[in-house]
Design a protein around this motif. Structure first.
Motif, mmCIF file in Angstrom:
data_model
loop_
_atom_site.group_PDB
_atom_site.id
_atom_site.type_symbol
_atom_site.label_atom_id
_atom_site.label_comp_id
_atom_site.label_asym_id
_atom_site.label_seq_id
_atom_site.Cartn_x
_atom_site.Cartn_y
_atom_site.Cartn_z
ATOM 1 N N ASP A 146 13.377 4.183 33.395
ATOM 2 C CA ASP A 146 11.988 3.925 33.782
ATOM 3 C C ASP A 146 11.238 3.535 32.516
ATOM 4 O OD1 ASP A 146 9.342 3.954 34.546
ATOM 5 O OD2 ASP A 146 9.460 5.833 35.661
ATOM 6 N N GLU A 180 -3.642 7.368 39.101
ATOM 7 C CA GLU A 180 -2.319 7.310 39.723
ATOM 8 C C GLU A 180 -2.498 7.022 41.215
ATOM 9 O OE1 GLU A 180 1.473 10.037 38.757
ATOM 10 O OE2 GLU A 180 -0.055 11.019 39.959
ATOM 11 N N VAL A 194 4.354 -2.655 43.897
ATOM 12 C CA VAL A 194 5.721 -2.194 43.619
ATOM 13 C C VAL A 194 6.642 -3.209 44.287
ATOM 14 C CG1 VAL A 194 7.435 -0.365 43.906
ATOM 15 C CG2 VAL A 194 5.020 0.219 43.614
ATOM 16 N N ARG A 220 6.542 -2.747 34.258
ATOM 17 C CA ARG A 220 7.435 -1.594 34.123
ATOM 18 C C ARG A 220 8.546 -1.722 35.152
ATOM 19 N NH1 ARG A 220 7.034 3.786 35.944
ATOM 20 N NH2 ARG A 220 5.040 3.426 36.968
ATOM 21 N N SER A 223 6.091 7.517 39.290
ATOM 22 C CA SER A 223 4.679 7.383 39.620
ATOM 23 C C SER A 223 4.219 5.976 39.303
ATOM 24 C CB SER A 223 3.843 8.419 38.870
ATOM 25 O OG SER A 223 3.643 8.009 37.544
ATOM 26 N N VAL A 224 3.180 5.553 39.990
ATOM 27 C CA VAL A 224 2.636 4.201 39.797
ATOM 28 C C VAL A 224 1.137 4.325 39.564
ATOM 29 C CG1 VAL A 224 2.319 1.926 40.847
ATOM 30 C CG2 VAL A 224 4.392 3.227 41.341
ATOM 31 N N LYS A 225 0.679 3.691 38.486
ATOM 32 C CA LYS A 225 -0.753 3.774 38.158
ATOM 33 C C LYS A 225 -1.506 2.584 38.744
ATOM 34 C CE LYS A 225 -0.466 6.411 33.858
ATOM 35 N NZ LYS A 225 0.981 6.701 33.883
ATOM 36 N N VAL A 280 5.024 -2.797 39.250
ATOM 37 C CA VAL A 280 6.244 -2.050 38.922
ATOM 38 C C VAL A 280 7.421 -2.649 39.679
ATOM 39 C CG1 VAL A 280 7.388 0.210 39.062
ATOM 40 C CG2 VAL A 280 4.948 0.072 38.519
ATOM 41 N N GLU A 317 -0.969 -1.483 38.182
ATOM 42 C CA GLU A 317 0.361 -1.811 37.643
ATOM 43 C C GLU A 317 1.129 -2.751 38.574
ATOM 44 O OE1 GLU A 317 2.773 1.285 34.968
ATOM 45 O OE2 GLU A 317 2.295 2.078 36.956
ATOM 46 N N LEU A 323 -2.317 -0.706 47.501
ATOM 47 C CA LEU A 323 -0.944 -0.610 46.985
ATOM 48 C C LEU A 323 -0.042 -1.440 47.896
ATOM 49 C CD1 LEU A 323 1.336 0.631 45.259
ATOM 50 C CD2 LEU A 323 1.347 2.562 46.845
ATOM 51 N N THR A 349 -2.359 -2.913 43.281
ATOM 52 C CA THR A 349 -1.190 -2.345 42.594
ATOM 53 C C THR A 349 0.053 -2.762 43.382
ATOM 54 O OG1 THR A 349 -2.567 -0.472 41.988
ATOM 55 C CG2 THR A 349 -0.172 -0.181 41.778
ATOM 56 N N ARG A 406 2.700 8.809 43.766
ATOM 57 C CA ARG A 406 3.640 9.673 43.049
ATOM 58 C C ARG A 406 4.753 10.093 44.007
ATOM 59 N NH1 ARG A 406 0.479 13.689 41.122
ATOM 60 N NH2 ARG A 406 1.273 15.395 42.371
#
Lengths: 246, 331
Positions: A221, A5, A194, A209, A28-30, A35, A33, A160, A192, A8
């Motif tokens: 979600d 993760e 977002v 996601r 949360s973001v793994k 997202v 990912e 991230l 990762t 979070r």
């Protein structure tokens, strides 16, 4: 915290005077990912980005980044820890060249033995900015300015990346090119991501996601297809129970 | 200050003439020869010292305001603390100005630290307002504590004749070379600064604080160190000023007129550039001499202020970045 993760968000609320922009938001973001963060105008997406990146302090709740509680940590330290962002409206250092804009972030995040100059060159090559290395932002197109902002965000061990409406204002071709660049950051560099985006079909194709915000609350979600058929989401977007992203 | 230059020629061999190096070196060489041309007791040498003190003050202000984007409207505070500190320590304790000047700079840095700590976490004009407020406070204090500062009449430095240890001379020649060294040192420092990590941090903060933070730049620390560096440079110039003029008064030290004059060389020559304050300061002294001459002949006072205002207006309207412009900051 699960080992894979990277981010979070725990029960985060943000109140401006009498307005509750975020209400007990958790997500949360793994690692690895992509997202998508979506929601109608005023849903709280940008506020959540501001809280995650450290430009705003949450009224309540915690932000855990790479396993550490960073709720009271400054934005520059979060950046040096490996989380970076772009802005809804591109914000570059207008008196500096393309190369310098990217180099600044590389310098701040570099450790003593890092070849940050080499990294800047390689990022410029990846984003096809090499020929614009000595140009100033004001001389460039919006697409190139967005690429510089992404370049500035990904140098210096970015793990991230928060992308705030990176495609807005671009032509279809420019948007396609940028989507390709963003996805390659994820697949080739393992960054990762977002992403807040209004072009929902594109987002559905990019993200593994989707997290949906409405009136400052998470209302869905899950995988894009699940979210698209979620009743709350359809109502929030369309005021009826038709396919939200069709 | 490590050089982190990301210039076009970085790592690329070039046969082009490097005017950015040749022009400053030629100007320095001509300045070194000036006393031998005009004479060591010449009035012109005195004007040159005045010009270079003016330029040095502009260079110091340029660090925090031009490169760092923090608009200080009360830089006279640091100048005054440096000048008064040096003079008071010499007059009352007999402390050599070589040490007094450094102590004055340390005191200025302490004041800068307090100002920065109080205002730099706030957005907007708070820093600018704080500099004005502190400037006005210190002017009042300087007028009030007559026993220490000489009050309204100001403070005269005790003259003991030509002395290296007291940094005093009847001739302007030592001050000419001292101020030349100072201007060259500040110029070199600014050039190095603009290509250093710290210089890039300052420029990033100037352009966009949030984007700077998002790039990993420690915004508060950067603003604070920029102010401290600028305050120290200003105070050292104040120390040299008081040794040259052997006098300082509250208006000349902390007055708003002084604070505004400190800003003009950079604004006219090129905000955020290394060469801007040098060119701007030289132009202003030239204009000042011409207007003083005209004032004497026409009995119209304040022509210099009118001329400064007109020049500033023209620059703001037609070349807002100053004559050298921001993008030529290495110049």
């Amino acid at each position: 915290m699960a080992q894979d993760e990277v981010l979070r968000v725990e029960g985060v609320s943000k109140v401006f005077g009498g307005l509750k922009a975020l209400s007990n938001v958790s997500m949360s973001v793994k690692r690895g990912e992509v997202v998508g963060l979506i929601g109608p105008n005023g849903a709280g997406k940008s506020t959540l980005f501001e809280v995650i990146s450290g430009n705003m302090r949450a009224t309540a709740g915690r932000i855990v980044l790479f396993g550490d509680d960073v709720s009271t940590v400054s934005p520059d330290r979060r950046r040096r820890a490996g989380m970076s962002r772009t802005f809804q409206k591109v914000r570059l250092f207008e008196s500096l060249t393309t190369q310098e804009n990217i180099a600044i972030a590389a310098m701040q995040c570099a450790r003593s033995n890092d070849d940050w100059r080499g990294e800047v060159q390689s990022v410029m090559e990846r984003l096809k900015l090499t020929r614009l290395a000595q140009s100033y932002p004001a001389e460039l197109t919006l697409a190139d300015r967005k690429k510089i902002e992404i370049g500035r965000a990904i140098v210096g061990r970015c793990r991230l990346l928060l992308l705030d409406e990176a495609l807005s204002g671009l032509t279809m071709d420019e948007a396609d090119e940028l989507v390709g660049v963003v996805l390659s950051l994820n697949t080739e560099l393992g960054v990762t991501i977002v992403v807040v985006e209004h072009v929902l079909p594109v987002l559905v194709s990019m993200a593994q996601r989707l997290v949906v915000l409405n009136f400052g609350e998470v209302i869905a979600d899950g995988a894009p297809r699940e979210v698209a058929s979620n009743e709350k989401v359809m109502t929030a977007y369309l005021g009826s129970k038709r396919g939200a992203f069709s | 200050m490590s050089d982190t230059a990301m210039s076009p020629a970085n790592g690329v061999a070039t046969s082009r003439i490097n005017w950015r190096l040749i022009v400053p070196v030629a100007v320095i060489a001509l300045m070194v020869l000036l006393p031998f041309v005009v004479g060591t007791q010449s009035y012109l040498l005195g004007i040159a010292v005045r010009a270079m003190l003016f330029i040095a003050l502009g260079q110091a202000w340029n660090v925090v305001a031009g490169i760092g984007g923090q608009l200080s409207l009360g830089h006279g505070v640091f100048f005054g603390v440096g000048a008064y500190g040096t003079a008071i320590l010499f007059n009352s304790l007999g402390l050599t100005p070589w040490v007094g000047g450094v102590l004055g700079a340390v005191a200025s840095i302490a004041v800068a630290g307090l100002m920065g700590a109080a205002t730099f976490r706030l957005r907007g004009v708070y820093f600018a307002l704080a500099t004005v407020a502190i400037s006005l406070c210190l002017e009042k204090l300087a007028r009030h504590f007559i026993g220490i500062t000489g009050g309204d009449a100001g403070l005269a430095v005790r003259f003991i004749g030509d002395s290296l240890s007291a940094a005093q001379s009847r001739s302007p020649l030592p001050f000419f070379f001292a101020s030349l060294v100072m201007v060259v040192a500040y110029y070199v420092l600014t050039r190095r600064l603009l290509r250093s990590n710290f210089g890039y941090q300052l420029q990033a903060v100037r352009d966009d604080e949030e984007a700077a933070a998002a790039s990993g730049v420690p915004v508060f620390r950067t603003k604070m160190w920029g102010l401290i560096l600028s305050a120290g440079m200003t105070a050292l110039t104040g120390a040299l000023y008081v040794q040259f003029y052997l006098a300082i008064d509250p208006g000349a030290a902390f007055g708003l007129g002084q604070a505004i004059q400190i800003q003009l060389p950079s604004l006219i020559g090129g905000l955020g550039t290394a060469g801007g304050p040098v060119i701007g300061g030289a132009i202003m002294i030239l204009v000042s001499e011409v207007t003083n001459w005209l004032s004497a002949r026409t009995a119209i006072h304040g022509l210099d202020i009118l001329a400064y205002g007109a020049i500033l207006l023209i620059v703001v309207m037609f070349v807002p970045g100053g004559l050298l412009g921001r993008t030529r900051r290495g110049a």
